[in-house]
Design an enzyme around this catalytic site. Sequence first.
Site, PDB file in Angstrom:
ATOM      1  N   ASN A  16       3.839  27.579  21.867  1.00 12.82           N
ATOM      2  CA  ASN A  16       4.089  29.225  22.039  1.00 12.82           C
ATOM      3  C   ASN A  16       3.681  29.941  20.921  1.00 12.82           C
ATOM      4  O   ASN A  16       3.843  31.157  20.830  1.00 12.82           O
ATOM      5  CB  ASN A  16       5.681  28.930  22.091  1.00 12.82           C
ATOM      6  N   TYR A  56      -1.123  27.576  12.454  1.00 14.55           N
ATOM      7  CA  TYR A  56      -0.968  26.424  13.326  1.00 14.55           C
ATOM      8  C   TYR A  56      -1.348  27.450  14.913  1.00 14.55           C
ATOM      9  O   TYR A  56      -2.090  26.778  15.686  1.00 14.55           O
ATOM     10  CB  TYR A  56       0.301  25.884  13.317  1.00 14.55           C
ATOM     11  N   ASP A  88      -4.216   7.262  18.241  1.00 17.26           N
ATOM     12  CA  ASP A  88      -3.752   7.814  17.038  1.00 17.26           C
ATOM     13  C   ASP A  88      -4.196   7.372  15.630  1.00 17.26           C
ATOM     14  O   ASP A  88      -4.766   6.170  15.491  1.00 17.26           O
ATOM     15  CB  ASP A  88      -2.021   7.541  16.919  1.00 17.26           C
TER      16      ASP A  88
END
Length: 276
Positions: A117, A141, A38
């Site tokens: 989604n 996005y 990260d």
Amino acid sequence: MAQTPKWRRLLITGAAGEIGSVIRPALVDTAGALRLFDQRPIADAAAAETIIGNVTDPSVMDTAMAGVDCVIHLAGIPRETGGSPDEILHANIIGTHTVFAAARQHGVKRVIFASSNHVIGFYPADKPVGPDVPPRPSGFYGASKAYGEALARLHADKFGMEVACLRIGAFRARPGNARELGAWISHGDMAALARATVLAPSFHFLVLYGVSANSRAKWGGDGAARAHIGFTPRDNAEDWAAELADKAASPVSPAARFHGGSVCEIGFQGDPDRVA
């Protein structure tokens, strides 16, 4: 009897993020070593290898990918409002390209890509959507995740990687609005999905929706992929239906008319009837 680890070394990018922090405990026994990556400090990482860096940096990703045979790629801007279109371009498109390139160079066997989604966000919300429809992203996005899925398919077909794309729904401890009665994925189900995909038998390329066992779910058609990896969600957003009844978007708004919900409404300048 202790489980024999499936992988030599599992890498999780974005390990300090919302999803990464939740799924890590479910993955500790799936590999001989767990490597966490990260750009921020990673809490509770004492038992794992850690690397701090940016996924857009090829040299850092080359170091992170050494000795890895399975990757869960979560790193990037996680929502439409998380950055400008240029920032999403660098973090989610260039970053994903860099991750796949490093994986290819190091002979990684399996990559699990955290898609969304929002890849199919502009399909009408009153109709179910499966995994094989063309992308209709709800924003920049979602477009970045559509690119990631295309790159994933390329690496499966051309370079022989096993790649799974998880179109993750609304990841929260509990659903927050009426749309999420269908779109929600619980913390427990997300951890189970990640574990199942890591431990699954060999596959070529999979696309499946990361949602809980919601009575109102409208994303499906991925039963074969779920069966292959052995994923059966347990939680149901319907448990919160009564208290979320008044938290619905106006029925004439883009937020209500399309699968992407409120993201479709951000900056919307089109004609909803033409989009549908």
